[in-house]
Design a protein around this motif. Structure first.
Motif, mmCIF file in Angstrom:
data_model
loop_
_atom_site.group_PDB
_atom_site.id
_atom_site.type_symbol
_atom_site.label_atom_id
_atom_site.label_comp_id
_atom_site.label_asym_id
_atom_site.label_seq_id
_atom_site.Cartn_x
_atom_site.Cartn_y
_atom_site.Cartn_z
ATOM 1 N N GLU A 105 0.863 -1.182 0.000
ATOM 2 C CA GLU A 105 0.000 0.000 0.000
ATOM 3 C C GLU A 105 0.900 1.232 0.000
ATOM 4 O OE1 GLU A 105 -3.087 -0.144 -0.475
ATOM 5 O OE2 GLU A 105 -3.771 -2.107 0.233
ATOM 6 N N GLY A 106 0.602 2.191 -0.866
ATOM 7 C CA GLY A 106 1.417 3.393 -0.956
ATOM 8 C C GLY A 106 2.608 3.194 -1.871
ATOM 9 N N PRO A 107 3.492 4.185 -1.955
ATOM 10 C CA PRO A 107 4.672 4.087 -2.828
ATOM 11 C C PRO A 107 5.544 2.892 -2.447
ATOM 12 C CG PRO A 107 4.347 6.339 -2.041
ATOM 13 C CD PRO A 107 3.411 5.482 -1.260
ATOM 14 N N VAL A 108 6.129 2.261 -3.456
ATOM 15 C CA VAL A 108 6.980 1.092 -3.247
ATOM 16 C C VAL A 108 8.418 1.474 -3.558
ATOM 17 C CG1 VAL A 108 7.422 -1.309 -3.883
ATOM 18 C CG2 VAL A 108 5.072 -0.415 -3.939
ATOM 19 N N THR A 109 9.318 1.161 -2.638
ATOM 20 C CA THR A 109 10.738 1.456 -2.859
ATOM 21 C C THR A 109 11.514 0.168 -3.104
ATOM 22 O OG1 THR A 109 11.147 1.405 -0.469
ATOM 23 C CG2 THR A 109 10.698 3.554 -1.478
ATOM 24 N N VAL A 110 12.571 0.298 -3.921
ATOM 25 C CA VAL A 110 13.420 -0.832 -4.285
ATOM 26 C C VAL A 110 14.878 -0.432 -4.095
ATOM 27 C CG1 VAL A 110 14.103 -2.405 -6.147
ATOM 28 C CG2 VAL A 110 11.744 -1.585 -6.028
ATOM 29 N N THR A 111 15.673 -1.325 -3.543
ATOM 30 C CA THR A 111 17.104 -1.085 -3.442
ATOM 31 C C THR A 111 17.852 -2.347 -3.825
ATOM 32 O OG1 THR A 111 18.829 -0.118 -2.042
ATOM 33 C CG2 THR A 111 17.415 -1.769 -1.016
ATOM 34 N N VAL A 112 19.122 -2.192 -4.179
ATOM 35 C CA VAL A 112 19.981 -3.319 -4.548
ATOM 36 C C VAL A 112 21.165 -3.346 -3.597
ATOM 37 C CG1 VAL A 112 21.327 -4.413 -6.373
ATOM 38 C CG2 VAL A 112 19.296 -3.072 -6.971
ATOM 39 N N VAL A 113 21.454 -4.528 -3.048
ATOM 40 C CA VAL A 113 22.612 -4.706 -2.192
ATOM 41 C C VAL A 113 23.432 -5.886 -2.702
ATOM 42 C CG1 VAL A 113 21.443 -3.747 -0.178
ATOM 43 C CG2 VAL A 113 21.373 -6.211 -0.573
ATOM 44 N N GLY A 114 24.691 -5.939 -2.277
ATOM 45 C CA GLY A 114 25.558 -7.025 -2.724
ATOM 46 C C GLY A 114 26.415 -6.598 -3.899
ATOM 47 N N GLN A 115 27.114 -7.560 -4.481
ATOM 48 C CA GLN A 115 27.989 -7.302 -5.629
ATOM 49 C C GLN A 115 27.166 -7.348 -6.906
ATOM 50 O OE1 GLN A 115 31.331 -6.641 -5.137
ATOM 51 N NE2 GLN A 115 31.400 -6.077 -7.292
ATOM 52 N N GLN A 116 26.808 -6.175 -7.419
ATOM 53 C CA GLN A 116 25.916 -6.122 -8.572
ATOM 54 C C GLN A 116 26.635 -6.521 -9.853
ATOM 55 O OE1 GLN A 116 23.465 -2.581 -9.001
ATOM 56 N NE2 GLN A 116 23.971 -1.961 -6.906
ATOM 57 N N ARG A 175 15.020 -0.070 -16.645
ATOM 58 C CA ARG A 175 14.002 -0.301 -17.681
ATOM 59 C C ARG A 175 12.753 -0.943 -17.086
ATOM 60 N NH1 ARG A 175 15.073 -3.734 -22.094
ATOM 61 N NH2 ARG A 175 13.525 -2.526 -23.212
ATOM 62 N N LEU A 176 12.944 -1.910 -16.197
ATOM 63 C CA LEU A 176 11.800 -2.588 -15.597
ATOM 64 C C LEU A 176 10.963 -1.634 -14.758
ATOM 65 C CD1 LEU A 176 10.112 -5.046 -14.815
ATOM 66 C CD2 LEU A 176 11.840 -5.599 -13.084
ATOM 67 N N LEU A 177 11.607 -0.827 -13.921
ATOM 68 C CA LEU A 177 10.855 0.098 -13.079
ATOM 69 C C LEU A 177 10.109 1.128 -13.926
ATOM 70 C CD1 LEU A 177 13.339 0.694 -10.112
ATOM 71 C CD2 LEU A 177 11.442 -0.931 -10.265
ATOM 72 N N ASN A 178 10.718 1.574 -15.015
ATOM 73 C CA ASN A 178 10.023 2.494 -15.919
ATOM 74 C C ASN A 178 8.768 1.856 -16.492
ATOM 75 O OD1 ASN A 178 11.793 4.629 -15.604
ATOM 76 N ND2 ASN A 178 13.076 4.058 -17.343
ATOM 77 N N ARG A 179 8.864 0.582 -16.878
ATOM 78 C CA ARG A 179 7.694 -0.108 -17.426
ATOM 79 C C ARG A 179 6.614 -0.281 -16.359
ATOM 80 N NH1 ARG A 179 8.312 -5.573 -20.106
ATOM 81 N NH2 ARG A 179 6.123 -5.087 -20.550
ATOM 82 N N LEU A 180 6.997 -0.607 -15.152
ATOM 83 C CA LEU A 180 6.014 -0.786 -14.082
ATOM 84 C C LEU A 180 5.272 0.515 -13.793
ATOM 85 C CD1 LEU A 180 8.093 -3.073 -11.706
ATOM 86 C CD2 LEU A 180 5.979 -3.723 -12.883
ATOM 87 N N ARG A 181 5.996 1.636 -13.886
ATOM 88 C CA ARG A 181 5.334 2.920 -13.656
ATOM 89 C C ARG A 181 4.386 3.281 -14.792
ATOM 90 N NH1 ARG A 181 10.480 4.285 -11.267
ATOM 91 N NH2 ARG A 181 11.276 4.909 -13.309
ATOM 92 N N THR A 182 4.824 3.072 -16.030
ATOM 93 C CA THR A 182 4.034 3.534 -17.167
ATOM 94 C C THR A 182 2.956 2.551 -17.598
ATOM 95 O OG1 THR A 182 5.695 2.648 -18.704
ATOM 96 C CG2 THR A 182 5.914 4.962 -18.051
ATOM 97 N N ARG A 221 1.110 1.244 -13.915
ATOM 98 C CA ARG A 221 0.688 2.413 -13.120
ATOM 99 C C ARG A 221 0.996 2.220 -11.635
ATOM 100 N NH1 ARG A 221 -3.220 4.780 -16.681
ATOM 101 N NH2 ARG A 221 -2.599 4.090 -18.779
ATOM 102 N N ILE A 222 2.126 1.589 -11.330
ATOM 103 C CA ILE A 222 2.529 1.376 -9.943
ATOM 104 C C ILE A 222 3.514 2.467 -9.536
ATOM 105 C CG2 ILE A 222 3.719 -0.187 -8.349
ATOM 106 C CD1 ILE A 222 2.727 -2.510 -10.066
ATOM 107 N N ASN A 223 3.304 3.034 -8.370
ATOM 108 C CA ASN A 223 4.198 4.072 -7.844
ATOM 109 C C ASN A 223 5.411 3.377 -7.224
ATOM 110 O OD1 ASN A 223 5.454 6.248 -6.703
ATOM 111 N ND2 ASN A 223 3.706 6.905 -5.451
ATOM 112 N N ILE A 224 6.419 3.140 -8.029
ATOM 113 C CA ILE A 224 7.582 2.375 -7.589
ATOM 114 C C ILE A 224 8.853 3.099 -8.001
ATOM 115 C CG2 ILE A 224 7.568 0.943 -9.687
ATOM 116 C CD1 ILE A 224 8.527 -1.421 -7.919
#
Length: 452
Positions: free
Chosen positions: A80-91, A101-108, A111-114
């Motif tokens: 519920e509400g805005p969703v935040t994402v972070t990355v940890v570890g050796q990327q 690209r994925l987060l852009n698609r989820l927003r557009t 329509r998820i506020n992420i």
């Protein structure tokens, strides 16, 4: 936990003899390579499903109120509400590009506020870890997501407790995704798409879905138009945590009428459910731990059930494909008969262009091995753009390498050289390390009878 199988049920890309595709996706040195630069996908378009809202509502309910194990989920849950994402570890080097690209698609599209944040923890924490760490916990998983934890240490402590039990979840606030950082860019991205989608929404997979990552056949590896529509419905303001199956079912027609108006006019098909016996038979046919006799028994049982159920869709096709995979080494001509049957059933099922492209690799590989270059070119031609549109670099590079061998058979060496060179950048994204790319080159080159 919800996990993506380690390519066990994926349609294998090897062109002639069965090998374990997950073994072709190891350490991924992006830099310091003598091969052409890695190619990445940038622009994409994924059309939404053209089917009845009645069918989509049934799909939504089955995806959202069951786990893959068959266990019922008592209530609807989401963030519920805005969703935040972070990355940890050796990327791995490719991860940020694909996550953006994925987060852009989820927003557009959904329509998820992420959004991504630069913090050690967020609503969704993506842990980039060595594959061996994932296999220690889940030997058959390529990656997985778990509720109410953020780190691998937290998950180790919570994995057998109520805290990490999806069926006891009543709202989503904190989840962790564990994906491998030492595999090919495509495998990292595939895990990213499926696990982020399941962090946000449905936790089940359905074999009857032809156009979705929520399907254990692992054919679709990036979120489709269908998936984005399901996620958009998931985050409709008309739904909220704690709703029962009946309450969600009563609300869905209104939501789908708003977000998918063309689905109101489409005729419903009401597809049959997939028996657990068929799922087990497919796992027996394609599972890496099975003996050849067990695989043959599984494929035969999957075909028997598909025929008994009267299926004419992608499940019937997949059973034929599985039989082709089992027979391929010892009886290649009979395998081709099953691949041709798979092609026929896929062609009659909407939303299966990508499946047909996989079948084309098998049919065209056989044509190359028989010295039939013109036939191979004809088989490959319709599917190269399908692989590109679906952002499947491993499949795309395989089709291009097969095309190069077919061109050599047709005495068109300059064209073959150009196509082969074009394939290598995609192969580096799809298969990862230089040795894996060269192994794929050798594998497909060995099909050509002119090369001994």
């Amino acid at each position: 936990m919800k996990s993506r199988a380690a390519l066990i049920l994926a349609m294998a890309l090897n062109a002639c003899t069965p090998t374990n595709v997950s073994e072709v996706s190891r350490a991924m040195p992006i830099a310091n390579s003598s091969l052409p630069p890695v190619k990445v996908f940038s622009n994409s378009y994924h059309a939404g499903p053209v089917r009845a809202n009645n069918d989509l509502a049934l799909d939504f309910i089955e995806l959202s109120f069951k786990l893959e194990s068959g266990r019922e989920l008592p209530v609807f849950t989401r963030f519920e509400g805005p969703v935040t994402v972070t990355v940890v570890g050796q990327q791995p080097p490719s991860l940020q590009h694909d996550l953006t690209r994925l987060l852009n698609r989820l927003r557009t599209e959904a329509r998820i506020n992420i959004s991504q944040v630069n913090a050690p923890r967020a609503n969704i924490t993506i842990n980039a870890v060595p594959r061996k760490e994932i296999r220690k916990l889940l030997p058959q998983a390529a990656c997985f997501v778990a509720p109410n934890v953020s780190t691998l240490d937290e998950y180790r402590k919570a994995r057998k407790t109520k805290k990490a039990n999806w069926s006891l979840l009543r709202k989503r606030e904190r989840l962790a995704i564990f994906l491998p950082n030492d595999v090919s860019p495509q495998e990292v991205r595939d895990c990213l798409h499926e696990e982020v989608a399941q962090s946000l929404g449905p936790l089940n997979d359905l074999y009857r879905l032809p156009d979705s990552v929520f399907n254990d056949d692992n054919v679709h590896t990036v979120l489709t138009g269908f998936d984005m529509l399901m996620l958009r419905a998931y985050y409709s303001p008309q739904l909220h945590n704690g709703m029962s199956r009946g309450q969600v079912a009563a609300t869905l027609p209104h939501i789908l009428r708003q977000i998918n108006p063309r689905g109101e006019a489409a005729s419903a098909n009401f597809p049959t459910r997939t028996p657990i016996q068929w799922k087990k038979a497919i796992e027996g046919a394609l599972g890496p731990a099975s003996s050849r006799s067990e695989r043959l028994e599984g494929a035969s049982e999957a075909l028997r059930i598909a025929k008994a159920m009267g299926w004419q869709d992608q499940r019937r096709a997949f059973a034929h494909y599985a039989m082709g995979r089992v027979l391929q080494r010892d009886n290649p001509k009979e395998a081709q008969r099953h691949y041709s049957a798979a092609k026929q059933y896929y062609a009659a099922t909407p939303g299966t262009k990508l499946h047909q492209a996989y079948v084309a690799t098998q049919l065209s590989a056989f044509a190359v091995s028989q010295g039939q270059g013109a036939q191979a070119l004809q088989l490959i031609a319709p599917h190269v753009e399908t692989a590109r549109a679906n952002e499947n670099a491993a499949l795309l590079s395989t089709l291009l390498l097969l095309r190069a061998e077919a061109l050599d058979l047709e005495n068109r060496p300059s064209e073959a050289k150009a196509v082969r060179m074009d394939s290598l950048g995609w192969a580096r994204y799809g298969f990862g390390s230089d040795w894996a790319v060269r192994a794929k080159l050798r594998e497909i080159s060995s099909l050509n009878p002119l090369k001994g």
